[in-house]
Structures are given as C-alpha cells and as structure tokens.
Scaffold this motif. Structure first.
Motif, PDB file in Angstrom:
ATOM      1  N   PHE A   9       7.755  -1.759 -10.783  1.00  0.00           N
ATOM      2  CA  PHE A   9       6.370  -1.283 -10.868  1.00  0.00           C
ATOM      3  C   PHE A   9       6.315   0.235 -10.796  1.00  0.00           C
ATOM      4  N   MET A  19       4.039   0.785  -3.190  1.00  0.00           N
ATOM      5  CA  MET A  19       3.558   0.946  -4.557  1.00  0.00           C
ATOM      6  C   MET A  19       2.516   2.054  -4.647  1.00  0.00           C
ATOM      7  N   HIS A  20       2.503   2.912  -3.667  1.00  0.00           N
ATOM      8  CA  HIS A  20       1.550   4.018  -3.638  1.00  0.00           C
ATOM      9  C   HIS A  20       1.786   4.940  -4.831  1.00  0.00           C
ATOM     10  N   PRO A  21       0.710   5.419  -5.481  1.00  0.00           N
ATOM     11  CA  PRO A  21       0.895   6.284  -6.648  1.00  0.00           C
ATOM     12  C   PRO A  21       1.715   7.539  -6.326  1.00  0.00           C
ATOM     13  N   ARG A  59       0.852  -1.195   0.000  1.00  0.00           N
ATOM     14  CA  ARG A  59       0.000   0.000   0.000  1.00  0.00           C
ATOM     15  C   ARG A  59       0.884   1.241   0.000  1.00  0.00           C
TER      16      ARG A  59
END
Lengths: 733, 90
Positions: free
Chosen positions: A404, A307-309, A304
């Motif tokens: 990612f 890889m949070h935007p 969470r």
C-alpha cells in the motif's frame, strides 16, 4: 473406524489468500512438504503428507484465490487441479472474521461438487470482533462438516483430520459424489430442485437462470461437473468455452450466454455473483451475528500509523533496513565462515598432490566442484535469514501494508507496490530477490520484476567497482562514480519495467486490488516450515544447476591446455611475461596461467568477442574475464588478475590497478563497470529465473535482453565519451 | 432491483440517489456501490472480493492521493485510485 482405507486419501486445501490456509497446511504437514512450481507457471505449488495411525493423507495446498474464474493464473491452477486430479476431499479454509466474503469461494467449490469440508479459521479473531457463528447450523444447512479452528494456536487440527477421514470413509461406503445423481439427467435435476428448494445444498439461482443452465447443460459433451461447467459457461468463461471441441456447441453456448445477458440487461457474471451473495446472505441468516456498531479494530489503529501518508514510508523503510541488516549483517559473517571452510577444504584436497604438479583431477575437484558447491552453499545463510524475515512480514500481515505504502511510487513505472521488496533485496543478492518475487500475486508483475531485478547492483558486483574506481578515478570522484553506477542501475530497472509494461506485458493493467488482512502473530512453527522449505528448494534446485554450470565454466577457462610450442598471441601483455613468446619457455607461474587462459575456450571466446566488443572499448582480455564472470560477477576481478598475469588478485590489488591504468583509459574503466552492472547476470540468477519463471525462455530473454541493453548503453557512453575527447590513456607506470 | 434502489435512497438522505465515483467519497463515509465501469476481469475480481452493485461499503481511508481502503463485509480492501474512479457509488 473399523475399516481401513487401502489407499492414501488425497486432500486439496483451498481458501482465500489471508485465510490462514498456509498456516493450517504447515501445522498439518510439518516439514513433510515439497515445494515447487506448477509446470510452466509461476504459481507456487506445495504438497505434504500426514500420517495418523493407519490413516495416510496427501495434502495439496492450492493457490489462495477469491473465486474460481479464469482471470488469474492462480485460479486456473486451482480449478484445473480440482477438475483433473479429482481429490478425495476438498478442505476449504475460511477466515471466520470475514465469513460472508469467504463463503463466496465455497459456493464455487460446492458447484464443482467434490466432497467438501469447511474449516472456520481464526475463530478467535471473529470472537474478539464480537461475531458469533453457529457452526453446527452452518454444517446442517450445507450438509458438510464445519470445523472451527485457530491455525495460529494449532487448535482444531485433529478435528480437521478426523473430518477428512470421516468424509473419505463415507465416500468408500457410498461411492460417487452426491452431485452425480443430480447431474443424472435433466428431468431428475429439476425434480431435485423442487425437493431441495428450502435447503442450502446447492446455490439456487432462481427459475430463469436455472432454465438457462439446463439448456447449456444439455449441450455439454463431458458428463463430469456438468452443473459447474454450465454455470461457468453462462458467466462467459472463455477458457472453459475454448476447451469444448465442437464449434457448433461453442456457438450455441455463446448465443445462450448472450441471450441471458440481454434478458437481465446486465453482465451475466455480475448477475450470478449477486445471486451467490444472495444465497450466502440467506445461508448466514441465523448462523452469523454481527454486532451493530462498526468499531475500529486494533488493526485499524495500527494502520493509522503503518499506512499514514507521511509516516508510512519512513516506517516501511526502517523495517526494510532491519530486514537488510538482518539478512546481510548477520548472514555475511556466517557466509565468510562457510567460505573460509571451503578454502580450507580446497587446501586440504590440494595437499594430496605434490606442489607444482598440474593434475586435471585436482583442478576439477578444487576449482570446479568445491568452488561450485561452495558458491551455492555460501548463499544459504542469506537465503535462510531473508526468507525468515519475509515470512514474518507476510505472516504478520505487514506485507500488504508495505504494498500500500509503496504503490504510489511503484505504480508510476507500472509495477505493483510489493515489487519494491524484491528490488531492494536485489542490492544484496539477485538470487534471493528473485525468489522473493513469490510474494507478488500476478504472473505479469512477477515476470517484469524478475526481468529487471539483475539491474539492481548486487553485492557481488561491488568488488569490480572496488577494483576499478580507485584505479581510474581520483579520491574525490570515487564516491560520486559509485553513486552514478548504482543510480544508473535503478533508473534502468525502472525504465525497463516501464518498457516491458508497454510492450511485452501490454493489456489491461491489473487493477490494484488487495485485501488488507488483520494483523496477527504468526506461529514460530509455521515460520520455520516456510523458511526451511524455501531454503531447501534453493539448495536443491538451483544448487544442481549452479554446480553444473560452475563445472562447465571451470572447463571453459582451463581447457584445452596449450602445447609447448603455443605462440603467445599478438597483443598479449609482453610486459608481464618478458620476451618469451613460446608457451613452453614460460617459467613465471603467473605468466603460465595467463597464457593458459588465453589458449582456453574462454580465451578464444574472448578473442572472438573482440570484434563485437571493440565498439564499446573492450579488448579480448576484458572479453575473457567477462566470460569467466558469468559464474559469479566477482570472478571478473580474479580473471583480470590472471589475464594480466599478476597471479592471485583481489579487488585491492594495486599491481592489477597499475596494469589496468597502463592499458585502458578512464572512459574504458567506467564502461567496464557499466557493462558489468547491466550485462548478463550470473549463472545462479539464470538458474533461479528459469526455475521461478517456470521456463528457460524467460531466463534466456533476461540474459540476452540485458546483455543487449548493456551493449547499447556502453556503446553510447563510450562513443559519446570519445567524441568529447575522453578516450586517452592517462596512467603511466 | 427497483425496490432496492428506493430503499437505498431512503437510507441515505444526504445523497438522495446521487451517484459519484468512489474516489470522491470522504474518509469515514458509507456508500452503496452502484456500478463498475471496466472489463470482465476487473468486475470479476471485484465481485469475488465482495464488491458488486448493491453492496454497502465504508471508506476507511482516503488521503487524497494513492490507493485507499474500504471496509466491505467485515474485511478491509485496498483499491487503487484509478480503479476507484471507475466505481460508481451512491
């Protein structure tokens, strides 16, 4: 175990990426490993030995793959190894927490028909997720040993070895794999199918498909792995089809596969894949129990954030900063220490000769060999630390998250998200950066990244900028100029990647598809083994080439020696050597050195180059220094010092700066930096590219391509600058 | 295969057999993979990772841009956005 095997048992270790295969391989073999590349391909190759009493195993770590199709280099390497090398035992490592998916490769391995052992790795993770696996039932159904293990805690390793031994011994007493009797003939094969209808010893594709397989099977000339070949051919495997010499047989196989696709109104490979999963579903019924509730795992919770935007990128950059600081911050003091040691050693050896005597042997030892070996060894601390950091990033599973996070940016230039890490390391040193491209999965991504990597301005180029910028630019311009140089490199690297993607590496873009492994804590042992094997590989392979190249470059800059009546060439810096023109009359050591360099092969090459480099504003002095800089970029500074006869010069030499200012315009000064940035990388980079790309072709393409690019860019800037009236020499004494 | 389709329609009342690209599925939603438009290589790679027609998957992350994450057969798989738009789900 009363009987001893008189030969070494060969074992292939196969498994999905992230199945923990490497950890198990490292645990089993320890440091008794050899790492290399499969000839002609970028796929890493590892072998290791295990000895337990009388038992001697030779383990081969196959590339991590999800299947054995012909779509990727890794899969081709893995299956070619199994078919051609015929290992005694195949150890298939599976991630127990994702059993069904991992069993897909197992079905393909079963079809190849070599003696098989399944290792259920990460059974602890599976248990934590509430999965229960009946390993005994799985073993009974498949008829192969199933060994539970936890690679990260070194559990189950002895069981794996025992299982390998058992299967290998069984081979001795019952020669020939069981598969052969099934392949004995068409009649027998269909009989066996009836007899084994209820068990799981092989994937039953159902009557319609089996009939097709039978037809294809009868067409095959090679009796080995008949069933596997038939299945692959029915799937439409081009690589295998092309390996069949008879065009008539090829046509009939193609017709059969086409008819099958028509019959099922779907692609044959999709149908067969689904049938394999159906088989896995039946196989796992009663073996695998999954809790009903799908709950968020700890990995999901970490992701969470990771890889949070919004936060993903800063977290990644912070970690990268950490890697960078560790590699170069901790590494550079050790590097300096080593460098210092070599300087002392050189002084010690020089001491055996009396002051001022010119001895070729002394020169070879000190400048050639010690300089060359030193040039290799100084990189070791950086390499070791960097590979430690990368092993940690990979081992914990963060590398996939980094890919990612960065994919959004990197995909714009046609690169993989993971390419970002080697590119970033390239700012430190291109050599470990090229080795770091091993984390990329496809050959295409690896090669593109390698080709453009030297454009990331490495640390060795900094001395050139440090010399040139203060020589030609006022203090308030110095920062912006350095920034322009670095940004030019980055822009060219990204544009170059895009260009390569559109030309040399065209074709269907490799879809971004990657497994996100659960986070885990790697074992110290596995990390150390990984780091050590790579550092050793660097020292050995690249070392020999770098040493050889250093000796050649030493020779080029020192020989031939000028005769006493050698006329110092036209355009030679008279100011530096006074009125003397005959070499024999020179007395100043710096002037002698300068004249010697001008007479050497490097000097001559520099003069020959003059016609080529004149359009970009360079003369033979710069040409000569650039030849020397091929050994290592920072050598350019020392070479310029020799050419301008200021003796020992480093990047802070005011004397050299004054001479540069006297001779060259600001525009040329800028062009020198530009050319040094873009043009042919150092020999170490050449050597490592050759090794990692698997052929000298790519290393040559890189050097020639970059030098051409450098010429074009510098030409444009220089000629453009002249048109704008920037070409005047401004500096006075 | 027909029986399969009927089953799926019953399971997902809100989708009622309607197909859409995977890229339009919201975070946290479950869907059944129906078809993949693309070459052999792409289908082969997807299949080997467990993504083939008839498989149920869960969208773990879809932030609206960039690649996203699906859960399939107990593992997490990152799929590029371009690729996701070529995967039909129901």
């Amino acid at each position: 175990m009363t009987k001893t095997l008189d030969k070494t048992i060969t074992v292939a270790v196969a498994g999905n990426p992230n199945s923990g295969k490497t950890t198990i391989f490292n645990n089993l073999t320890g440091s008794r490993q050899r790492v290399g590349n499969y000839p002609g391909v970028t796929v890493e190759w590892k072998e290791g030995t295990v000895r337990r009493g009388d038992l001697s195993l030779k383990l081969y770590d196959l590339p991590g793959t999800y299947s054995l199709t012909a779509y990727s280099e890794e899969e081709l390497v893995a299956r070619d190894f199994l078919i051609k090398q015929q290992p005694d035992v195949v150890v298939n490592v599976l991630d127990a927490s994702s059993l069904e998916r991992n069993l897909y490769l197992t079905t393909e391995l079963m079809e190849i028909g070599l003696p098989l052992i399944l290792v259920l790795n990460m059974t602890d993770v599976a248990r934590d997720r509430g999965l229960t696996i009946d390993a005994g039932l799985l073993a009974r159904r498949l008829g192969v040993p199933v060994v539970p293990a936890v690679g990260n805690r070194n559990q189950g390793m002895d069981d794996i070895i025992a299982a390998v031994a058992e299967v290998a011994f069984r081979q001795v007493s019952l020669p020939g794999p069981a598969d052969q009797c099934r392949d004995a003939g068409p009649g027998l094969a269909s009989l066996t199918q009836v007899a084994t209808g209820g068990n799981f010893h092989r994937v039953d594709y159902g009557n319609a498909v089996e009939a097709r397989l039978e037809t294809v099977s009868q067409l095959l000339p090679d009796a080995r792995h008949r069933r596997w070949q038939s299945i692959k051919l029915l799937e439409g495997d081009e690589a295998l089809l092309e390996s069949i010499p008879d065009p008539g047989v090829r046509a009939r196989i193609t017709a059969e596969s086409g008819a099958f696709a028509k019959e099922v109104a779907e692609d044959s490979d999709t149908v067969l894949a689904r049938l394999r999963y159906d088989f896995i579903g039946r196989l796992c019924h009663g073996v695998l129990r999954i809790p009903d509730r799908s709950e968020r795992t700890l990995s999901d919770r970490i992701d969470r954030w990771a890889m949070h935007p919004l936060w993903g990128v800063p977290i990644f950059l912070t970690l990268m900063y950490g890697v960078f600081t560790l590699t170069f911050g901790l590494g550079n003091p050790i590097m300096n220490l080593i460098d210092h040691g070599f300087v002392r050693l050189a002084a010690l050896i020089s001491g055996f000769w009396t002051e001022g005597t010119a001895s070729p042997l002394r020169s070879l030892l000190v400048e050639g060999i010690i300089g060359g070996v030193g040039g290799v060894i100084v990189f070791l601390p950086n390499i070791v630390l960097l590979f430690m950091a990368i092993a940690v990033l990979e081992g914990t599973g963060y590398m996939a998250r980094a890919a990612f996070v960065m994919d959004r940016f990197m995909s714009k230039v046609g690169l993989h998200g993971k390419s970002f890490i080697p590119l970033l390391i390239g700012f430190g040193c291109t050599v470990p950066a090229i080795m770091a491209t091993r984390t990329l999965e496809t050959r295409r991504d690896r090669l593109i990244t390698m080709m453009v990597l030297p454009l990331m301005s490495c640390g060795a180029r900094l001395p050139i900028y440090a010399l040139m910028i203060p020589a030609f630019f006022a203090p308030r311009w110095q920062g912006p100029i350095l920034w322009i140089i670095y940004v030019t490199g980055i822009v060219l690297a990204l544009a170059g990647a895009r260009f390569l993607r559109a030309t040399l590496f065209r074709g269907e873009t490799t879809p971004f598809l990657m497994e996100l492994p659960p986070y885990r804590i790697p074992t110290a042992g596995s990390l150390l083994v990984q780091m050590w094997t790579r550092a050793w590989l660097y020292a050995k392979k690249a070392g020999t080439v770098i040493l050889g190249a250093s000796i050649i470059l030493w020779f080029l800059t020192f020989y031939p020696k000028p005769p006493a009546d050698y006329k110092v060439p036209e355009g030679f810096d008279r100011a530096a050597i006074g009125s003397e023109t005959r070499f024999g009359d020179l007395t100043d050591p710096a002037a002698i050195q300068s004249a010697e360099l001008s007479y050497s092969i490097a000097g001559r090459v520099g003069r020959i180059l003059e016609t080529v480099i004149e359009p970009i504003g360079f003369d033979w002095r710069i040409g000569t220094a650039l030849v020397g800089a091929m050994a290592a970029k920072e050598v350019f500074v020392a070479q310029m010092g020799i050419v301008f006869a200021v003796g020992e010069a480093d990047e802070t030499s005011e004397d050299l700066r004054t001479r540069l200012r006297d001779r060259y315009s600001q525009l040329v000064g800028f062009c020198i930096m530009l050319f040094a940035l873009i043009s042919t990388p150092c020999v170490a980079t050449f050597a490592i590219t050759r090794q990692e790309a698997g052929s000298v072709k790519w290393a040559l393409a890189q050097s020639v391509g970059l030098t051409l690019l450098a010429w074009i860019v510098t030409f444009t800037v220089y000629q453009g600058g002249l048109l704008l009236g920037l070409g005047s020499v401004m500096g006075g004494p | 295969m027909k029986a399969d389709k009927a089953d799926m329609a019953r399971e997902g009342p809100e989708s009622e057999g309607m197909t859409m690209p995977l890229s339009m599925v919201h975070e946290g939603a479950k869907a059944v993979l129906r078809a993949v438009t693309g070459g052999h290589e792409m289908r082969g790679r997807l299949a080997a990772m467990g993504l083939l027609p008839g498989i149920e998957l869960e969208v773990i992350r879809n932030s609206g841009h960039g690649p996203f994450v699906v859960g399939v057969k107990g593992s997490r798989v990152v799929i590029g956005r371009g690729m996701a738009s070529r995967i039909e789900v129901e």
